[in-house]
Design a protein around this motif. Sequence first.
Motif, short mmCIF file in Angstrom:
data_model
loop_
_atom_site.label_atom_id
_atom_site.label_comp_id
_atom_site.label_asym_id
_atom_site.label_seq_id
_atom_site.Cartn_x
_atom_site.Cartn_y
_atom_site.Cartn_z
N MET A 1 -4.84 -4.61 -2.01
CA MET A 1 -3.77 -4.76 -2.27
C MET A 1 -3.62 -5.65 -3.41
O MET A 1 -4.57 -6.84 -3.34
N PRO A 11 2.30 -6.53 3.99
CA PRO A 11 1.27 -5.17 4.10
C PRO A 11 1.94 -4.38 5.43
O PRO A 11 2.05 -4.97 6.48
N GLU A 43 -2.10 -0.57 -3.45
CA GLU A 43 -2.09 -1.19 -2.25
C GLU A 43 -1.47 -0.18 -1.25
O GLU A 43 -1.48 -0.68 -0.07
N SER A 44 -0.74 0.89 -1.39
CA SER A 44 0.08 1.50 -0.39
C SER A 44 0.62 2.89 -0.72
O SER A 44 1.06 2.85 -2.03
N TYR A 46 2.93 5.75 0.35
CA TYR A 46 4.22 6.25 1.19
C TYR A 46 5.15 7.18 0.55
O TYR A 46 5.93 7.21 0.09
#
Length: 352
Positions: A1, A11, A43-44, A46
């Motif tokens: 991240m 997070p 970092e993610s 989605y």
Amino acid sequence: MTPAAAQVHAPIREDWLRRTPEEALDPGIPILDAHHHLWDRPESRYRTGEFLADVASGHDVRASIYVQCRTGYRETGPVSMRPLGEVETIRAWSADAPRHPSAIVAFADLQLGHDVRPVVEALCAAAPGRLRGIRNTTAYHPDPAVRSNPRPAPDGLSRSDAFRAGAAEVARAGLVLDVWAYQTQLGEVAELAEDLPELAIVVDHCGGPLGLGPFAARTDAQFDDWRQGIARLGRLPNVKIKIGGFGLRVFGHDYHLRDAPPHSETLAQDWRPWVDTCLAHFGPDRAMFESNFPVDKGMFSYVALWNAFKRLSAPFGPDERDALFWRTAARTYAVDFPAHTIEEDDVCQDTR
């Protein structure tokens, strides 16, 4: 991240979220999630698939509204037109899930003033029948601890003449202006609404009540300042509000620091002062519930979020609950909600 992202959002930890399981309450209540994001960041991740997994966790979420978050911008071409890439990306990701999202709130730089018109026209053409609103990054506070965006806005955007001219173009196109502002900026939002009564404004995330940095003490005076801002906005007929965003770190909750995520009973108890205040000044017909996922997912699960809203809305009758869970959002964004058709003027009518 990345450091910036780590500082701004909690997070997402799927294993941690599973530590407090709960079943969906009142699973027959239809829901239109009035505000969520999609992204694919270092970092993610989605995307639509991840969102659909949350949607399938027990509640009857029949449709949703995507709100801009700098996803998939074009890397070439005129800078003003690069946000079209966000609409193109979301449509591509959601090709097999036409109701998730059913509507899109995109970005067009309102600092362009009246010159933003061709950008709005292009956005409408890129998402025919689904482009329902515009949002800019406007949340600002001088204290560096008060940040909800890795790229915080400069001061004064919504006060500028250029922004007002751009907002007028949003109204001309028949679109909604979503506004994310902190409680210290609610006076600016009210002035914008007063100056442009023809502009439909939706205030995101309960109007940004703050709970960290200089607001960490959460004094009665700070709450009353926020309440007065909400009361002023509630008196303006062209303004509505989204209730949610409690997983934003700027709200001051520390759920992500606990050994297990909070149960919906805890969430409902914690959120009640803000939810009750918003409903007192806007009422169910001008308020709508939102998930703000995946931003809020670092603090609590999708099931717990909607269970909390169901607990908080339990004193209301069926019609009022329908307004909060889907009808207000469907009418505001002209969404054809499953099993119910909203009769509204077509959006983007002046840009065709």
